[in-house]
Motif scaffolding. Structure first.
Motif, PDB file in Angstrom:
ATOM      1  N   ALA A 179       0.853  -1.183   0.000  1.00 29.53           N
ATOM      2  CA  ALA A 179       0.000   0.000   0.000  1.00 29.53           C
ATOM      3  C   ALA A 179       0.889   1.233   0.000  1.00 29.53           C
ATOM      4  O   ALA A 179       2.097   1.136   0.152  1.00 29.53           O
ATOM      5  CB  ALA A 179      -0.876  -0.004   1.245  1.00 29.53           C
ATOM      6  N   LYS A 180       0.271   2.365  -0.180  1.00 22.76           N
ATOM      7  CA  LYS A 180       1.022   3.619  -0.049  1.00 22.76           C
ATOM      8  C   LYS A 180       1.512   3.722   1.383  1.00 22.76           C
ATOM      9  O   LYS A 180       0.825   3.312   2.315  1.00 22.76           O
ATOM     10  CB  LYS A 180       0.095   4.804  -0.348  1.00 22.76           C
ATOM     11  CG  LYS A 180      -0.304   4.924  -1.801  1.00 22.76           C
ATOM     12  CD  LYS A 180      -0.722   6.374  -2.098  1.00 22.76           C
ATOM     13  CE  LYS A 180      -1.365   6.507  -3.456  1.00 22.76           C
ATOM     14  NZ  LYS A 180      -2.820   6.131  -3.381  1.00 22.76           N
ATOM     15  N   GLN A 181       2.687   4.327   1.546  1.00 23.65           N
ATOM     16  CA  GLN A 181       3.270   4.410   2.879  1.00 23.65           C
ATOM     17  C   GLN A 181       2.310   5.071   3.879  1.00 23.65           C
ATOM     18  O   GLN A 181       2.235   4.656   5.033  1.00 23.65           O
ATOM     19  CB  GLN A 181       4.582   5.194   2.824  1.00 23.65           C
ATOM     20  CG  GLN A 181       5.470   4.872   4.006  1.00 23.65           C
ATOM     21  CD  GLN A 181       6.702   5.750   4.036  1.00 23.65           C
ATOM     22  OE1 GLN A 181       6.645   6.928   4.337  1.00 23.65           O
ATOM     23  NE2 GLN A 181       7.828   5.157   3.698  1.00 23.65           N
ATOM     24  N   GLU A 182       1.560   6.049   3.406  1.00 23.78           N
ATOM     25  CA  GLU A 182       0.657   6.736   4.339  1.00 23.78           C
ATOM     26  C   GLU A 182      -0.451   5.818   4.840  1.00 23.78           C
ATOM     27  O   GLU A 182      -0.896   5.935   5.978  1.00 23.78           O
ATOM     28  CB  GLU A 182       0.059   7.998   3.695  1.00 23.78           C
ATOM     29  CG  GLU A 182       1.035   9.155   3.619  1.00 23.78           C
ATOM     30  CD  GLU A 182       1.933   9.286   4.870  1.00 23.78           C
ATOM     31  OE1 GLU A 182       3.172   9.075   4.737  1.00 23.78           O
ATOM     32  OE2 GLU A 182       1.426   9.556   5.960  1.00 23.78           O
ATOM     33  N   GLU A 183      -0.879   4.897   3.992  1.00 20.80           N
ATOM     34  CA  GLU A 183      -1.924   3.953   4.423  1.00 20.80           C
ATOM     35  C   GLU A 183      -1.385   3.005   5.492  1.00 20.80           C
ATOM     36  O   GLU A 183      -2.062   2.703   6.475  1.00 20.80           O
ATOM     37  CB  GLU A 183      -2.420   3.128   3.233  1.00 20.80           C
ATOM     38  CG  GLU A 183      -3.320   3.880   2.285  1.00 20.80           C
ATOM     39  CD  GLU A 183      -3.807   2.964   1.170  1.00 20.80           C
ATOM     40  OE1 GLU A 183      -4.978   2.568   1.212  1.00 20.80           O
ATOM     41  OE2 GLU A 183      -2.998   2.633   0.272  1.00 20.80           O
ATOM     42  N   THR A 184      -0.171   2.537   5.265  1.00 19.51           N
ATOM     43  CA  THR A 184       0.449   1.653   6.249  1.00 19.51           C
ATOM     44  C   THR A 184       0.663   2.416   7.558  1.00 19.51           C
ATOM     45  O   THR A 184       0.393   1.909   8.650  1.00 19.51           O
ATOM     46  CB  THR A 184       1.795   1.134   5.717  1.00 19.51           C
ATOM     47  OG1 THR A 184       1.593   0.659   4.396  1.00 19.51           O
ATOM     48  CG2 THR A 184       2.313  -0.005   6.566  1.00 19.51           C
ATOM     49  N   ARG A 185       1.124   3.632   7.424  1.00 20.02           N
ATOM     50  CA  ARG A 185       1.345   4.468   8.614  1.00 20.02           C
ATOM     51  C   ARG A 185       0.049   4.628   9.414  1.00 20.02           C
ATOM     52  O   ARG A 185       0.054   4.558  10.640  1.00 20.02           O
ATOM     53  CB  ARG A 185       1.889   5.833   8.190  1.00 20.02           C
ATOM     54  CG  ARG A 185       2.333   6.697   9.368  1.00 20.02           C
ATOM     55  CD  ARG A 185       2.810   8.069   8.926  1.00 20.02           C
ATOM     56  NE  ARG A 185       3.981   8.062   8.075  1.00 20.02           N
ATOM     57  CZ  ARG A 185       5.244   7.945   8.507  1.00 20.02           C
ATOM     58  NH1 ARG A 185       5.484   7.790   9.787  1.00 20.02           N
ATOM     59  NH2 ARG A 185       6.249   7.941   7.661  1.00 20.02           N
ATOM     60  N   GLY A 217       8.991  -4.674   4.801  1.00 20.81           N
ATOM     61  CA  GLY A 217       8.687  -3.549   3.928  1.00 20.81           C
ATOM     62  C   GLY A 217       8.316  -2.261   4.640  1.00 20.81           C
ATOM     63  O   GLY A 217       8.252  -1.196   4.011  1.00 20.81           O
ATOM     64  N   ASP A 218       8.046  -2.348   5.937  1.00 25.76           N
ATOM     65  CA  ASP A 218       7.483  -1.159   6.584  1.00 25.76           C
ATOM     66  C   ASP A 218       7.962  -0.935   8.021  1.00 25.76           C
ATOM     67  O   ASP A 218       7.364  -0.164   8.754  1.00 25.76           O
ATOM     68  CB  ASP A 218       5.946  -1.225   6.540  1.00 25.76           C
ATOM     69  CG  ASP A 218       5.382  -2.499   7.158  1.00 25.76           C
ATOM     70  OD1 ASP A 218       6.067  -3.117   7.988  1.00 25.76           O
ATOM     71  OD2 ASP A 218       4.252  -2.881   6.812  1.00 25.76           O
ATOM     72  N   PHE A 219       9.061  -1.585   8.412  1.00 26.90           N
ATOM     73  CA  PHE A 219       9.405  -1.457   9.841  1.00 26.90           C
ATOM     74  C   PHE A 219       9.930  -0.075  10.230  1.00 26.90           C
ATOM     75  O   PHE A 219       9.777   0.338  11.378  1.00 26.90           O
ATOM     76  CB  PHE A 219      10.319  -2.591  10.323  1.00 26.90           C
ATOM     77  CG  PHE A 219      11.732  -2.589   9.832  1.00 26.90           C
ATOM     78  CD1 PHE A 219      12.680  -1.711  10.339  1.00 26.90           C
ATOM     79  CD2 PHE A 219      12.127  -3.527   8.888  1.00 26.90           C
ATOM     80  CE1 PHE A 219      13.994  -1.747   9.892  1.00 26.90           C
ATOM     81  CE2 PHE A 219      13.441  -3.561   8.438  1.00 26.90           C
ATOM     82  CZ  PHE A 219      14.377  -2.665   8.935  1.00 26.90           C
ATOM     83  N   GLU A 220      10.508   0.654   9.269  1.00 27.27           N
ATOM     84  CA  GLU A 220      10.956   2.010   9.609  1.00 27.27           C
ATOM     85  C   GLU A 220       9.757   2.890   9.979  1.00 27.27           C
ATOM     86  O   GLU A 220       9.803   3.635  10.961  1.00 27.27           O
ATOM     87  CB  GLU A 220      11.712   2.656   8.442  1.00 27.27           C
ATOM     88  CG  GLU A 220      13.139   2.141   8.294  1.00 27.27           C
ATOM     89  CD  GLU A 220      13.308   1.145   7.175  1.00 27.27           C
ATOM     90  OE1 GLU A 220      12.311   0.469   6.805  1.00 27.27           O
ATOM     91  OE2 GLU A 220      14.436   1.015   6.660  1.00 27.27           O
ATOM     92  N   VAL A 221       8.697   2.760   9.188  1.00 28.67           N
ATOM     93  CA  VAL A 221       7.484   3.527   9.480  1.00 28.67           C
ATOM     94  C   VAL A 221       6.921   3.104  10.837  1.00 28.67           C
ATOM     95  O   VAL A 221       6.506   3.938  11.645  1.00 28.67           O
ATOM     96  CB  VAL A 221       6.432   3.310   8.354  1.00 28.67           C
ATOM     97  CG1 VAL A 221       5.151   4.068   8.665  1.00 28.67           C
ATOM     98  CG2 VAL A 221       6.984   3.747   7.009  1.00 28.67           C
ATOM     99  N   ALA A 222       6.924   1.811  11.090  1.00 23.90           N
ATOM    100  CA  ALA A 222       6.407   1.302  12.369  1.00 23.90           C
ATOM    101  C   ALA A 222       7.218   1.861  13.543  1.00 23.90           C
ATOM    102  O   ALA A 222       6.648   2.237  14.579  1.00 23.90           O
ATOM    103  CB  ALA A 222       6.429  -0.226  12.375  1.00 23.90           C
ATOM    104  N   ILE A 223       8.521   1.925  13.372  1.00 23.23           N
ATOM    105  CA  ILE A 223       9.371   2.477  14.440  1.00 23.23           C
ATOM    106  C   ILE A 223       9.032   3.949  14.667  1.00 23.23           C
ATOM    107  O   ILE A 223       8.883   4.398  15.803  1.00 23.23           O
ATOM    108  CB  ILE A 223      10.868   2.275  14.105  1.00 23.23           C
ATOM    109  CG1 ILE A 223      11.229   0.792  14.240  1.00 23.23           C
ATOM    110  CG2 ILE A 223      11.764   3.130  15.017  1.00 23.23           C
ATOM    111  CD1 ILE A 223      12.627   0.429  13.755  1.00 23.23           C
ATOM    112  N   GLU A 224       8.853   4.666  13.583  1.00 17.00           N
ATOM    113  CA  GLU A 224       8.477   6.081  13.721  1.00 17.00           C
ATOM    114  C   GLU A 224       7.157   6.239  14.461  1.00 17.00           C
ATOM    115  O   GLU A 224       6.940   7.224  15.152  1.00 17.00           O
ATOM    116  CB  GLU A 224       8.360   6.736  12.339  1.00 17.00           C
ATOM    117  CG  GLU A 224       9.706   7.008  11.684  1.00 17.00           C
ATOM    118  CD  GLU A 224       9.564   7.357  10.197  1.00 17.00           C
ATOM    119  OE1 GLU A 224      10.542   7.132   9.465  1.00 17.00           O
ATOM    120  OE2 GLU A 224       8.493   7.837   9.776  1.00 17.00           O
ATOM    121  N   GLU A 225       6.280   5.239  14.324  1.00 18.06           N
ATOM    122  CA  GLU A 225       4.952   5.328  14.944  1.00 18.06           C
ATOM    123  C   GLU A 225       4.866   4.626  16.301  1.00 18.06           C
ATOM    124  O   GLU A 225       3.783   4.465  16.846  1.00 18.06           O
ATOM    125  CB  GLU A 225       3.887   4.786  13.990  1.00 18.06           C
ATOM    126  CG  GLU A 225       3.774   5.564  12.681  1.00 18.06           C
ATOM    127  CD  GLU A 225       3.480   7.064  12.871  1.00 18.06           C
ATOM    128  OE1 GLU A 225       2.804   7.419  13.854  1.00 18.06           O
ATOM    129  OE2 GLU A 225       3.949   7.867  12.035  1.00 18.06           O
TER     130      GLU A 225
END
Ligand code: PLP
Length: 254
Positions: A179-185, A217-225
């Motif tokens: 998905a788009k990064q914003e959706e995952t975020r 694919g998305d752990f950096e975003v998860a860490i930020e959140e």
């Protein structure tokens, strides 16, 4: 390549990949004012051969996660010589497999319904034992994923909190994929929001310190959140043969 050469290559690949992942964790932490030691790395080992798992353990990794009870049953005795490793169960759990999974796991990330909580409680009571659990939340609202809906999470945790054999330690989610990064975020933000709701309710015996979210694919975003535990497979061990819905889309097994 002969087997020996192939194994040596696998070992090197896994260890290089691990360095890369550890580095990515560090960078994501720096970007969000966090410390790398706040993040626990769980290695998702489904379908991964022993030699690669051993390579990761040799490199200092201690936390492994399996999706299927049968695979855990097979791997556990073979990797048992590494006495300091710990297995978490991260896949969909059927109530008839509860007794088996309790033999190996030190945490279950995927409690998503009262019936499963009841089955765990019954077995743990028999064994005079306790278990750490996370409640899995379906933050992407995708049909194909297990997990309780965000709206129903607090009520489920209230019901589960009655079982004194279950230490409810936090929440787990699988963010929207491809998905788009914003959706995952948004999925990760939603999990954080549910965590806050549960904390505010102040249920006895319920702590909410763990947020298990973020994959290759998305752990950096998860860490930020706000993730405190990330579950990483293919970035370390290479691509798997089967697509992920093979593991997650088991509605017939429900
Ligand atoms: C496979 C799996 C992961 C890791 O996925 P990758 O994309 O390979 O990092 C994380 N969590 C769960 C529940 C999984 O099944």
């Amino acid at each position: 390549m002969d087997t020996h050469t192939e194994e040596a290559k696998d070992t090197k690949d896994v260890q290089d990949n691990l360095k890369d992942v550890r580095n990515r964790i560090q960078l994501a932490c720096e970007a969000s004012g966090r410390k790398a030691k706040e993040i626990r790395l769980l290695l998702a080992t489904k379908t991964v051969p022993d030699t690669k798992i051993s390579a990761a353990i040799q490199a200092g990794e201690t936390l492994l996660g399996e999706n299927k009870v049968q695979e855990l049953q097979h791997k556990y005795p073979r990797l048992r010589q590494h006495s300091h490793i710990e297995w978490h169960f991260i896949g969909h759990l059927q109530t008839n497999k509860v007794k088996e999974v309790l033999k190996y796991a030190t945490m279950i990330h995927s409690v998503d319904r009262l019936k499963l909580g009841q089955a765990l409680h019954n077995q743990l009571t028999k064994e005079n034992n306790k278990m750490d659990i996370l409640v899995q939340v379906n933050t992407s609202y995708e049909e194909s994923k297990f997990g309780v809906s965000p709206e129903d999470t607090l009520a489920l945790i209230e019901s589960l909190s009655i079982f004194e054999t279950l230490n409810i330690k936090g929440l787990m989610t699988i963010g929207k994929l491809n998905a788009k990064q914003e959706e995952t975020r948004n999925c990760f933000r939603l999990l954080k929001k549910v965590q806050k709701q549960v904390i505010e309710r102040g249920l006895p015996g319920v702590t909410m310190n763990i947020l298990s979210m973020g994959m290759s694919g998305d752990f950096e975003v998860a860490i930020e959140e706000g993730a405190t535990m990330i579950r990483v497979g293919s970035s370390i061990f290479g691509e798997r043969m089967y697509p992920d819905h093979y593991y997650w889309n088991e509605h017939s097994a429900r």
